[in-house]
Design a protein around this motif. Sequence first.
Motif, PDB file in Angstrom:
ATOM      1  N   VAL A  78       0.839  -1.197   0.000  1.00  0.00           N
ATOM      2  CA  VAL A  78       0.000   0.000   0.000  1.00  0.00           C
ATOM      3  C   VAL A  78       0.873   1.245   0.000  1.00  0.00           C
ATOM      4  O   VAL A  78       0.639   2.195  -0.760  1.00  0.00           O
ATOM      5  CB  VAL A  78      -0.957  -0.011   1.217  1.00  0.00           C
ATOM      6  CG1 VAL A  78      -1.791   1.257   1.262  1.00  0.00           C
ATOM      7  CG2 VAL A  78      -1.839  -1.250   1.188  1.00  0.00           C
ATOM      8  N   PHE A  79       1.915   1.241   0.834  1.00  0.00           N
ATOM      9  CA  PHE A  79       2.824   2.390   0.882  1.00  0.00           C
ATOM     10  C   PHE A  79       3.524   2.609  -0.451  1.00  0.00           C
ATOM     11  O   PHE A  79       3.697   3.749  -0.895  1.00  0.00           O
ATOM     12  CB  PHE A  79       3.858   2.211   1.989  1.00  0.00           C
ATOM     13  CG  PHE A  79       3.320   2.363   3.377  1.00  0.00           C
ATOM     14  CD1 PHE A  79       2.343   3.285   3.690  1.00  0.00           C
ATOM     15  CD2 PHE A  79       3.798   1.565   4.407  1.00  0.00           C
ATOM     16  CE1 PHE A  79       1.845   3.429   4.974  1.00  0.00           C
ATOM     17  CE2 PHE A  79       3.324   1.694   5.698  1.00  0.00           C
ATOM     18  CZ  PHE A  79       2.346   2.631   5.980  1.00  0.00           C
ATOM     19  N   MET A  81       2.411   1.835  -3.420  1.00  0.00           N
ATOM     20  CA  MET A  81       1.447   2.391  -4.371  1.00  0.00           C
ATOM     21  C   MET A  81       1.259   3.892  -4.133  1.00  0.00           C
ATOM     22  O   MET A  81       1.271   4.686  -5.081  1.00  0.00           O
ATOM     23  CB  MET A  81       0.103   1.675  -4.250  1.00  0.00           C
ATOM     24  CG  MET A  81      -0.930   2.175  -5.258  1.00  0.00           C
ATOM     25  SD  MET A  81      -2.535   1.392  -5.121  1.00  0.00           S
ATOM     26  CE  MET A  81      -3.211   2.245  -3.715  1.00  0.00           C
ATOM     27  N   ILE A  82       1.128   4.291  -2.886  1.00  0.00           N
ATOM     28  CA  ILE A  82       0.923   5.702  -2.571  1.00  0.00           C
ATOM     29  C   ILE A  82       2.165   6.524  -2.904  1.00  0.00           C
ATOM     30  O   ILE A  82       2.074   7.589  -3.532  1.00  0.00           O
ATOM     31  CB  ILE A  82       0.526   5.868  -1.092  1.00  0.00           C
ATOM     32  CG1 ILE A  82      -0.851   5.248  -0.845  1.00  0.00           C
ATOM     33  CG2 ILE A  82       0.541   7.332  -0.674  1.00  0.00           C
ATOM     34  CD1 ILE A  82      -1.212   5.090   0.609  1.00  0.00           C
ATOM     35  N   LEU A  83       3.341   6.036  -2.519  1.00  0.00           N
ATOM     36  CA  LEU A  83       4.573   6.775  -2.810  1.00  0.00           C
ATOM     37  C   LEU A  83       4.857   6.834  -4.309  1.00  0.00           C
ATOM     38  O   LEU A  83       5.393   7.835  -4.797  1.00  0.00           O
ATOM     39  CB  LEU A  83       5.752   6.147  -2.068  1.00  0.00           C
ATOM     40  CG  LEU A  83       5.765   6.350  -0.557  1.00  0.00           C
ATOM     41  CD1 LEU A  83       6.922   5.584   0.067  1.00  0.00           C
ATOM     42  CD2 LEU A  83       5.855   7.817  -0.210  1.00  0.00           C
ATOM     43  N   TYR A  85       2.653   7.035  -6.597  1.00  0.00           N
ATOM     44  CA  TYR A  85       1.748   8.059  -7.119  1.00  0.00           C
ATOM     45  C   TYR A  85       2.255   9.459  -6.782  1.00  0.00           C
ATOM     46  O   TYR A  85       2.282  10.342  -7.634  1.00  0.00           O
ATOM     47  CB  TYR A  85       0.342   7.853  -6.553  1.00  0.00           C
ATOM     48  CG  TYR A  85      -0.649   8.893  -6.996  1.00  0.00           C
ATOM     49  CD1 TYR A  85      -1.188   8.865  -8.280  1.00  0.00           C
ATOM     50  CD2 TYR A  85      -1.036   9.916  -6.147  1.00  0.00           C
ATOM     51  CE1 TYR A  85      -2.093   9.822  -8.687  1.00  0.00           C
ATOM     52  CE2 TYR A  85      -1.944  10.879  -6.547  1.00  0.00           C
ATOM     53  CZ  TYR A  85      -2.469  10.829  -7.824  1.00  0.00           C
ATOM     54  OH  TYR A  85      -3.355  11.786  -8.233  1.00  0.00           O
ATOM     55  N   VAL A  86       2.694   9.646  -5.548  1.00  0.00           N
ATOM     56  CA  VAL A  86       3.110  10.973  -5.082  1.00  0.00           C
ATOM     57  C   VAL A  86       4.475  11.368  -5.637  1.00  0.00           C
ATOM     58  O   VAL A  86       4.644  12.476  -6.154  1.00  0.00           O
ATOM     59  CB  VAL A  86       3.117  11.025  -3.534  1.00  0.00           C
ATOM     60  CG1 VAL A  86       3.718  12.314  -3.027  1.00  0.00           C
ATOM     61  CG2 VAL A  86       1.714  10.840  -2.992  1.00  0.00           C
ATOM     62  N   PHE A  92      -2.589   5.190 -10.972  1.00  0.00           N
ATOM     63  CA  PHE A  92      -3.143   3.967 -10.402  1.00  0.00           C
ATOM     64  C   PHE A  92      -3.769   3.154 -11.521  1.00  0.00           C
ATOM     65  O   PHE A  92      -4.629   3.634 -12.240  1.00  0.00           O
ATOM     66  CB  PHE A  92      -4.238   4.281  -9.386  1.00  0.00           C
ATOM     67  CG  PHE A  92      -3.755   4.925  -8.120  1.00  0.00           C
ATOM     68  CD1 PHE A  92      -2.584   4.541  -7.517  1.00  0.00           C
ATOM     69  CD2 PHE A  92      -4.501   5.909  -7.510  1.00  0.00           C
ATOM     70  CE1 PHE A  92      -2.149   5.124  -6.339  1.00  0.00           C
ATOM     71  CE2 PHE A  92      -4.091   6.500  -6.332  1.00  0.00           C
ATOM     72  CZ  PHE A  92      -2.905   6.101  -5.753  1.00  0.00           C
ATOM     73  N   ASN A 100      -4.443  -3.930  -4.111  1.00  0.00           N
ATOM     74  CA  ASN A 100      -4.278  -3.305  -2.805  1.00  0.00           C
ATOM     75  C   ASN A 100      -5.542  -3.401  -1.961  1.00  0.00           C
ATOM     76  O   ASN A 100      -5.469  -3.546  -0.741  1.00  0.00           O
ATOM     77  CB  ASN A 100      -3.834  -1.851  -2.958  1.00  0.00           C
ATOM     78  CG  ASN A 100      -2.344  -1.753  -3.163  1.00  0.00           C
ATOM     79  OD1 ASN A 100      -1.583  -1.852  -2.220  1.00  0.00           O
ATOM     80  ND2 ASN A 100      -1.930  -1.574  -4.409  1.00  0.00           N
TER      81      ASN A 100
END
Length: 112
Positions: A78-79, A81-83, A85-86, A92, A100
Amino acid sequence: MNNFFMFLMFAGTFFTAVSQVLLKRSAQKTYRHPIYEYLNWRVMLAYAIFFGVLLVNTYAFTGVDMKYGTVIDAFSYVFVMILSYVILKEKFSKGRVIGNLIIITGIMIYTL
């Protein structure tokens, strides 16, 4: 089970995701010699973080049950995927989001 040890494991999981993003950034660059693909600051820092997380997790498992440690480690997906993106500006994909969501659902079912 101590909250401090749980925090250490979550922090380790987050920093594992950070190091994976560093490795991805390094892989996106072109180097003048193949040895520099491995001997650059991003790769060296990422592997230093991996080693540090290994030490922290070894210590954290003294206060966290093994069954919860593996669940906490699953949050790295999950981390990442978020990182991604950022930091990397990756979009996504449908498969990534579904994957996820399955991981998060599994975590919730396992901890209930």
